[in-house]
Design a protein around this motif. Structure first.
Motif, mmCIF file in Angstrom:
data_model
loop_
_atom_site.group_PDB
_atom_site.id
_atom_site.type_symbol
_atom_site.label_atom_id
_atom_site.label_comp_id
_atom_site.label_asym_id
_atom_site.label_seq_id
_atom_site.Cartn_x
_atom_site.Cartn_y
_atom_site.Cartn_z
ATOM 1 N N ASP A 75 -3.141 -0.730 -1.262
ATOM 2 C CA ASP A 75 -1.848 -0.222 -1.698
ATOM 3 C C ASP A 75 -1.922 1.214 -2.193
ATOM 4 O O ASP A 75 -1.025 2.020 -1.936
ATOM 5 N N ASN A 82 3.131 -1.365 1.779
ATOM 6 C CA ASN A 82 2.756 -2.776 1.862
ATOM 7 C C ASN A 82 3.628 -3.616 0.936
ATOM 8 O O ASN A 82 3.942 -3.210 -0.188
ATOM 9 N N ARG A 85 5.370 -3.799 -2.541
ATOM 10 C CA ARG A 85 5.600 -2.509 -3.171
ATOM 11 C C ARG A 85 6.993 -1.982 -2.826
ATOM 12 O O ARG A 85 7.453 -2.088 -1.695
#
Length: 214
Positions: A75, A82, A85
């Motif tokens: 991330d 991703n 998020r």
């Protein structure tokens, strides 16, 4: 940076469709399979004195694209979009309103805001003898479109399904009929735009109708 082609919302040339330079691609957690297209976000750079502009100014951007996940990267090391998020991939013009050019990824605070649009909603009609598709742009208020119906002069109201982005489709041949549209925004407000397109409308034409209001 959001591609010039208009991205996953299907808007095409963003200047023609009045979205201009301040746009963003949204991660899957925000994009909602296209439901967030057209929504407006106010944001500012925070917690990075070396990258944020002095005074922490804000910019309002329109969601016009999707930022895909890269599950092969962590991330914090390239997998910015991703799931789960919440990430906004800003156009260059929007980024430079809040952060320095030499910055790359900066933390932001953001919130949904109403969209300020000039003129009415715009309906770009495409399709064939077997189906009708309409791209809906320049939506004010919440900016999003949650549901659409279309009516010809010889039909009742026909629900349309989201094909992709803000392209809506139904399996009907409505050629030779004036078209009316019922549009429901993301917050549940509905506006009916009667006789948006005249009976002699043609595919690839764009027409303007009533605007969604707060």
């Amino acid at each position: 940076m959001v591609p010039a082609g208009g991205g996953a919302c299907g808007y095409g040339d963003l200047d023609i469709f009045r979205y201009g330079r301040y746009t963003a691609g949204l991660s899957a957690a925000l994009f909602g399979r296209g439901g967030a297209c057209g929504g407006c976000y106010e944001l500012r750079c925070v917690n990075r004195i070396q990258w944020c502009l002095r005074g922490s100014p804000t910019v309002v951007v329109t969601a016009t694209d999707f930022c895909p996940a890269n599950m092969g990267l962590a991330d914090e090391a390239g997998g910015w979009c991703n799931f789960p998020r919440e990430h906004l991939e800003l156009s260059e013009a929007a980024f430079l309103r809040v952060a320095k050019a030499k910055a790359d990824i900066v933390p932001v605070q953001f919130r949904r805001v109403s969209c300020d649009r000039a003129g009415g909603m715009r309906f770009t009609i495409t399709g064939s003898a077997h189906f009708l598709q309409v791209l809906i742009t320049n939506v004010a208020a919440d900016g999003e479109v949650a549901a659409v119906k279309v009516k010809g002069s010889r039909t009742g109201w026909i629900p349309m399904g989201r094909n992709w982005g803000q392209n809506w489709q139904c399996d009907a041949d409505l050629r030779g009929q004036p078209l009316s549209f019922e549009v429901t925004g993301g917050r549940g407000r509905t506006v009916t735009a009667y006789s948006v397109a005249p009976a002699d409308w043609m595919f690839a034409q764009t027409f303007e109708g009533k605007q969604l209001v707060e």
